[in-house]
Design a protein around this motif. Sequence first.
Motif, PDB file in Angstrom:
ATOM      1  N   GLY A 170       0.861  -1.263   0.037  1.00 32.79           N
ATOM      2  CA  GLY A 170       0.193  -0.013  -0.052  1.00 32.79           C
ATOM      3  C   GLY A 170       0.865   1.267  -0.149  1.00 32.79           C
ATOM      4  N   TYR A 190       1.116   2.408 -10.046  1.00 34.08           N
ATOM      5  CA  TYR A 190       1.744   1.110  -9.610  1.00 34.08           C
ATOM      6  C   TYR A 190       2.633   0.806  -8.528  1.00 34.08           C
ATOM      7  N   LEU A 228      -2.370  -0.261  -8.551  1.00 31.72           N
ATOM      8  CA  LEU A 228      -2.563   0.385  -7.190  1.00 31.72           C
ATOM      9  C   LEU A 228      -3.767   1.302  -7.218  1.00 31.72           C
ATOM     10  N   TRP A 252      -4.442  -0.069  -1.426  1.00 37.53           N
ATOM     11  CA  TRP A 252      -3.823  -1.267  -1.000  1.00 37.53           C
ATOM     12  C   TRP A 252      -4.082  -2.408  -2.152  1.00 37.53           C
ATOM     13  N   VAL A 253      -3.237  -3.300  -2.434  1.00 38.34           N
ATOM     14  CA  VAL A 253      -3.329  -4.214  -3.290  1.00 38.34           C
ATOM     15  C   VAL A 253      -2.962  -5.722  -2.684  1.00 38.34           C
TER      16      VAL A 253
END
Length: 230
Positions: A80, A100, A117, A143-144
Amino acid sequence: MKKYYVNLILSLFFFDIHSFSQDSGKYPPLKYISQIKDINKYYLYANAGFHADWYVGYNNCWIVKLPAIKKDGFEKSYLGSKLGRAKLDKNFSPIQGKVYIAISDRPSFPNDSGYFLADSSEIPKEPLENESVEGIDSAKWFWVQVPMSRLNPEKENYIAVWSPSDNFISSQQAPIIAAGYSDKDEENVWLNRSVKGIPPIGIGALEMLISGIKPAVAIKLVPKNEYKVI
C-alpha cells in the motif's frame, strides 16, 4: 431487590469482559510494516500546502527498503501507499493516469513484480483556489493484495511506487505521495528520476538517497482467524 439487580449487572459486566478476552484471540489485529511505526503519522505533502515535489510519476519512482517479514500466523498480504492531490484538467476532471507498486528482495524490479494500485479517478483531488470541486479530500491509503510468497522472510523487501502514465511527468500533473518524519537515521529510501514508465532494473536503481522524511509505503498483513463471512 436492589442488591439483586446490582449483583446481576456486575455478573453481566464480568461475563462480557470474559467473553471479550476469549474472543479477542479470534480477532487478532492487522499488522503494518512501514518505516514509521504509526501509519497515521504520514501527514506531509499529500493533503494540501507545500508538496516538496514529492509526486509519483512516469519519471519519478520511489523505492523503500523494509525488513524481512515474518509470515507465521498470517494468511493475506497487501502492498500500500498513501496518495493524494490528483491534478485536474480544465474541465475539473482528473488528469488520466495510473499508479503501480512492486516488491522485490533486491533493488531491481522485473515485470512480474508490479501490481496496479490506483487510478487517478480514485485519488482525492487537489484543492483549487476559488473553486468547489467534488472529490476533494485528504490523502488516503490504497492497497493491493499480493501473494504471501512475494514477501521475503529472510532478506530485505524493496518496494517501488511509480506511474506508467506519461501524463505524470511533474508535480503539476501527477498525484503526491504522503510522507512523514522518522527518528531513525537509516538509509532506506531512494528516488529514481531516470525511469520512463517502468521501475528500475539492475545496477543504479538506488539513484538518489532521501534522508529524514519517509514516503508513505507499507505492507499490511491479515492474520488467520476462526470466523468466515458466508
